[in-house]
Design a protein around this motif. Structure first.
Motif, PDB file in Angstrom:
ATOM      1  N   UNK A  44      46.377  51.963  35.110  1.00 36.48           N
ATOM      2  CA  UNK A  44      46.251  53.412  35.270  1.00 36.48           C
ATOM      3  C   UNK A  44      46.742  53.860  36.634  1.00 36.48           C
ATOM      4  N   UNK A  45      47.266  52.920  37.423  1.00 35.60           N
ATOM      5  CA  UNK A  45      47.833  53.216  38.735  1.00 35.60           C
ATOM      6  C   UNK A  45      48.755  52.068  39.130  1.00 35.60           C
ATOM      7  N   UNK A  46      49.695  52.352  39.998  1.00 35.95           N
ATOM      8  CA  UNK A  46      50.548  51.295  40.538  1.00 35.95           C
ATOM      9  C   UNK A  46      49.800  50.591  41.666  1.00 35.95           C
ATOM     10  N   UNK A  47      50.096  49.305  41.859  1.00 34.44           N
ATOM     11  CA  UNK A  47      49.464  48.555  42.941  1.00 34.44           C
ATOM     12  C   UNK A  47      49.480  47.065  42.658  1.00 34.44           C
ATOM     13  N   UNK A  48      48.551  46.365  43.288  1.00 39.55           N
ATOM     14  CA  UNK A  48      48.428  44.911  43.157  1.00 39.55           C
ATOM     15  C   UNK A  48      47.154  44.591  42.401  1.00 39.55           C
ATOM     16  N   UNK A  49      47.251  43.642  41.454  1.00 38.10           N
ATOM     17  CA  UNK A  49      46.054  43.186  40.729  1.00 38.10           C
ATOM     18  C   UNK A  49      45.194  42.404  41.720  1.00 38.10           C
ATOM     19  N   UNK A  50      44.066  43.000  42.094  1.00 40.60           N
ATOM     20  CA  UNK A  50      43.157  42.339  43.032  1.00 40.60           C
ATOM     21  C   UNK A  50      42.304  41.312  42.297  1.00 40.60           C
ATOM     22  N   UNK A  51      41.856  41.676  41.082  1.00 41.87           N
ATOM     23  CA  UNK A  51      40.954  40.792  40.342  1.00 41.87           C
ATOM     24  C   UNK A  51      41.079  41.061  38.847  1.00 41.87           C
ATOM     25  N   UNK A  52      41.156  39.987  38.075  1.00 43.70           N
ATOM     26  CA  UNK A  52      41.068  40.082  36.615  1.00 43.70           C
ATOM     27  C   UNK A  52      39.663  39.690  36.222  1.00 43.70           C
ATOM     28  N   UNK A  53      39.014  40.509  35.423  1.00 41.73           N
ATOM     29  CA  UNK A  53      37.621  40.266  35.046  1.00 41.73           C
ATOM     30  C   UNK A  53      37.492  39.612  33.675  1.00 41.73           C
ATOM     31  N   UNK A  54      38.616  39.363  32.987  1.00 39.50           N
ATOM     32  CA  UNK A  54      38.578  38.797  31.635  1.00 39.50           C
ATOM     33  C   UNK A  54      39.541  37.623  31.528  1.00 39.50           C
ATOM     34  N   UNK A  55      39.300  36.804  30.527  1.00 36.65           N
ATOM     35  CA  UNK A  55      40.188  35.696  30.175  1.00 36.65           C
ATOM     36  C   UNK A  55      40.536  35.818  28.704  1.00 36.65           C
ATOM     37  N   UNK A  56      41.627  35.178  28.303  1.00 34.87           N
ATOM     38  CA  UNK A  56      41.990  35.180  26.886  1.00 34.87           C
ATOM     39  C   UNK A  56      40.842  34.596  26.076  1.00 34.87           C
TER      40      UNK A  56
END
Length: 70
Positions: A44-56
């Motif tokens: 929903x915004x441009x930037x850097x992925x700081x943290x992913x809270x989910x896994x496949x």
């Protein structure tokens, strides 16, 4: 900081990005599977992925945080 949330309940079918990746507004982050449909969840915004809270394979409910963009 911007949090990307699930817009519906479902299983995380595919994680498209990883922590540290640069993303653009509207870019797919994960793909959910719900009722045999694939539902892309986009940044929903441009930037850097700081943290992913989910896994496949994880199950998410509507409103759950999927990723944090900085």
């Amino acid at each position: 900081m911007n949090q990307v949330t699930a817009n519906m309940a479902g299983n995380v079918w595919k994680v498209v990005v990883k922590a540290g990746d640069q993303v653009e507004n509207g870019q797919d982050i994960v793909i959910l599977e719900s009722m045999k449909m694939e539902i892309p969840i986009a940044a929903e915004a441009s930037g850097t992925i700081k943290e992913l809270k989910v896994n496949e394979g994880d199950f998410v409910n509507e409103g759950d945080v999927i990723a944090v963009i900085e």
